[in-house]
Design a protein around this motif. Structure first.
Motif, PDB file in Angstrom:
ATOM      1  N   GLY A 175       0.822  -1.208   0.000  1.00 56.16           N
ATOM      2  CA  GLY A 175       0.000   0.000   0.000  1.00 56.16           C
ATOM      3  C   GLY A 175       0.857   1.259   0.000  1.00 56.16           C
ATOM      4  O   GLY A 175       1.681   1.445  -0.880  1.00 56.16           O
ATOM      5  N   LEU A 176       0.648   2.107   1.018  1.00 53.81           N
ATOM      6  CA  LEU A 176       1.372   3.376   1.079  1.00 53.81           C
ATOM      7  C   LEU A 176       2.062   3.542   2.430  1.00 53.81           C
ATOM      8  O   LEU A 176       1.543   3.129   3.465  1.00 53.81           O
ATOM      9  N   GLN A 177       3.241   4.156   2.413  1.00 56.99           N
ATOM     10  CA  GLN A 177       4.003   4.396   3.633  1.00 56.99           C
ATOM     11  C   GLN A 177       4.337   5.889   3.706  1.00 56.99           C
ATOM     12  O   GLN A 177       4.693   6.485   2.694  1.00 56.99           O
ATOM     13  N   THR A 178       4.207   6.473   4.900  1.00 53.99           N
ATOM     14  CA  THR A 178       4.545   7.884   5.072  1.00 53.99           C
ATOM     15  C   THR A 178       5.797   8.017   5.929  1.00 53.99           C
ATOM     16  O   THR A 178       5.889   7.414   7.001  1.00 53.99           O
ATOM     17  N   LEU A 179       6.759   8.804   5.444  1.00 53.10           N
ATOM     18  CA  LEU A 179       7.992   9.054   6.187  1.00 53.10           C
ATOM     19  C   LEU A 179       8.182  10.559   6.352  1.00 53.10           C
ATOM     20  O   LEU A 179       7.730  11.341   5.528  1.00 53.10           O
ATOM     21  N   THR A 180       8.876  10.953   7.423  1.00 48.88           N
ATOM     22  CA  THR A 180       9.353  12.321   7.541  1.00 48.88           C
ATOM     23  C   THR A 180      10.854  12.301   7.301  1.00 48.88           C
ATOM     24  O   THR A 180      11.572  11.540   7.955  1.00 48.88           O
ATOM     25  N   LEU A 181      11.308  13.085   6.334  1.00 50.45           N
ATOM     26  CA  LEU A 181      12.722  13.084   5.957  1.00 50.45           C
ATOM     27  C   LEU A 181      13.311  14.470   6.132  1.00 50.45           C
ATOM     28  O   LEU A 181      12.693  15.473   5.771  1.00 50.45           O
TER      29      LEU A 181
END
Lengths: 249, 309
Positions: free
Chosen positions: A162-168
């Motif tokens: 599906g979808l993954q959210t990261l803070t970079l």
């Protein structure tokens, strides 16, 4: 903030390429060339970040022979401000390209570098990740949404389930997936204007990079052909064939 | 030869793709070590130790590896991998993310998506959306390779009894943070490993019509896939995309419904054993690779097929 966007010259995605008959390489004579579709999405995203007031300058970079100027001009016509060509006629592999791009990053100091997730010729899917490794920057690969907030970015990535959210943290490397945006077309006046935009050229030697290939292509060949199938007239015929001939259900 | 295989897992269990990757390692031949990096991975490590043909399991159990962040895994794999001659991972979305990063840190190239081991340093891999197969030879001291799982039959998940050792190295690169994951929940088999796949394209017209395919898939015990056109149009989520840049599948039976058959889609499914195409356009390119083609309106043919099974 400055954005560096990488573009690659590849065979147009509508062309079905064939190996040369002696297996020494792919037959690219008189084949239509274009900007890699994923790189087009990268250029579009850079332009949208500029339109949102986040980016102030977009530099389009390509690594390849002289003809790659065409793809840089395409990026300039779409909205990039200036171009850089790292010119070489040698065979280039992802690690070498990543090293050359690292040298350009050192010169230009962009906050965001956007690349396509893969090129449709080599299908390697490596260069962005390798550039991230060499710079030590965070990587948002296969991105389908990017939101820059202060000194970091929130990136939604397409992953297997599906979808993954990261803070970079910035500076960072992004690679584009198909759903990030729908690229615009260049207008004729912008294509004309692009011809006058600045385009600098460097050689790998000037950038101090050894771009020698590490992987040798021994031969290329066509894939195993599927034998021609048959048309069935009805659903009942299809079910009969699947049960009794193919024996798959 | 010493070969490190980076396991694909969800902390609790080992994913099937790991078994295909170990199979590729066996084709190279040598001593196979599996690295399980994650957080709270005791069960996954235990499962890895039972995989047939594995001689050692290395465990990196640390918060830095909980979500497989490439920045942290890259550092770990480069550190552990430098004492091996080969580093292999499955060419999943996860493997594609971290493996090139590790390769660049080791200053070696990566050979992507091999489908065949020709010899210890020579491999076959598809390029140009699978229209060309290249035979490539690596000159690097450490060969970093991603494995296309459909090219290698999985080894047995049980039968082995490898020793489990902990890795002391743990480092958070400090540049990336996991926020959340929205995974599509489904009772159907996983697309990449399913025996039967039913895929829909632009011809489905909207997301609601995919119900027809879900019903057919459930009757067959199949996974559901889609063409890029159907995903771009928003009919179904991205994780269903089959093709050059989506998922590569090679099931026993692939049923393409309302899919015209662009080369980018064919690249993701043409190694399927039996291909069925249902399309109202008799000239659609999908029929050139289909074993059985049915020129028909899918809205009549699919329900009829479901009933006939």
């Amino acid at each position: 903030m400055k954005i560096l966007v990488a573009v690659k010259r590849v065979v147009d995605y509508n062309v079905k390429v064939r190996p040369k008959s002696d297996g020494s390489g792919v037959d690219l004579a008189n084949v239509k060339m274009a900007i890699n579709p994923f790189c087009e999405i990268a250029v579009e995203e850079a332009i949208r970040l500029k339109e949102k007031g986040i980016a102030t300058e977009i530099v389009a970079v390509s690594v390849g022979d002289k003809s790659s100027q065409e793809q840089i001009r395409t990026a300039l016509a779409l909205g990039a401000d200036r171009g850089i060509l790292v010119e070489t006629s040698e065979e280039l592999q992802p690690l070498a390209i990543a090293k050359l791009l690292k040298a350009v990053v050192d010169k230009e100091q962009p906050q965001i570098v956007i690349l396509g997730k893969q090129s449709i010729d080599g299908d390697n899917n490596q260069t962005g990740q390798m550039l991230a490794a060499l710079t030590g920057y965070a990587q948002g690969t296969f991105a389908s949404q990017i939101t820059v907030e202060g000194d970091s970015a929130s990136v939604i990535r397409e992953v297997d389930g599906g979808l993954q959210t990261l803070t970079l943290k910035l500076p960072l490397i992004l690679t584009t997936d198909l759903r990030l945006n729908e690229p615009r077309y260049a207008s004729l006046p912008n294509i004309m204007k692009a011809k006058k935009k600045q385009l600098d050229t460097f050689t790998p030697a000037e950038l101090g990079v050894d771009a020698a290939p590490r992987v040798k292509t021994i031969k290329v060949e066509p894939p195993a052909e599927r034998k021609a199938g048959i048309k069935v007239a009805t659903v009942a015929d299809l079910v009969e064939k699947l049960k009794n001939e193919a024996k798959v259900i | 030869m010493s070969i490190l295989v980076v396991a694909e897992h969800d902390n609790a269990s080992i994913k099937g793709a790991t078994l295909n990757t170990v199979a590729a390692a066996q084709k190279i031949g040598g001593d196979i070590t599996v690295l399980v990096a994650g957080q709270g991975v005791a069960a996954a490590a235990e499962a890895a130790s039972k995989i047939a043909g594995v001689s050692k399991v290395l465990v990196a159990d640390n918060a830095a590896y909980a979500h497989q962040l490439a920045e942290n895994l890259g550092l770990l794999i480069a550190e552990v991998g430098k004492s091996f001659q080969y580093v292999l991972a499955a060419a999943t979305a996860n493997g594609k993310n971290f493996l090139p990063r590790a390769a660049a840190l080791l200053d070696v190239s990566q050979i992507s998506e091999i489908t065949e081991v020709v010899s210890a340093d020579t491999f076959k891999r598809p390029i140009y959306a699978g229209n060309v197969i290249a035979t490539v030879q690596s000159t690097d001291p450490i060969k970093v390779i991603s494995v296309r799982t459909t090219g290698f039959d999985p080894v047995a998940a049980t039968g082995g009894s490898a020793a489990i050792e902990n890795v002391a190295f743990a480092q958070d690169a400090g540049v990336s943070t996991f926020v959340k994951e929205e995974l599509v929940k489904s009772d159907r088999p996983e697309l990449a490993g399913a025996k039967i796949v039913v895929s829909g394209g632009r011809g489905m017209q909207n997301g609601d019509n995919f119900k027809l395919l879900y019903a057919l898939a459930d009757k067959l015990g199949a996974a559901v896939g889609a063409s890029r056109a159907a995903v771009d149009a928003g009919f179904v989520p991205n994780d269903l995309q089959v093709g050059q840049t989506g998922k590569i599948v090679a099931p026993d039976l692939y049923i393409a419904v309302g899919i015209s058959g662009a080369i980018q889609h064919l690249a993701g499914m043409k190694d399927s054993k039996t291909i069925v195409a249902i399309n109202k356009d008799g000239d659609a390119p999908i029929f050139q690779v289909a074993d059985y083609g049915l020129v028909a309106d899918l809205f009549q043919a699919v329900p009829e097929l479901e009933k006939a099974l």
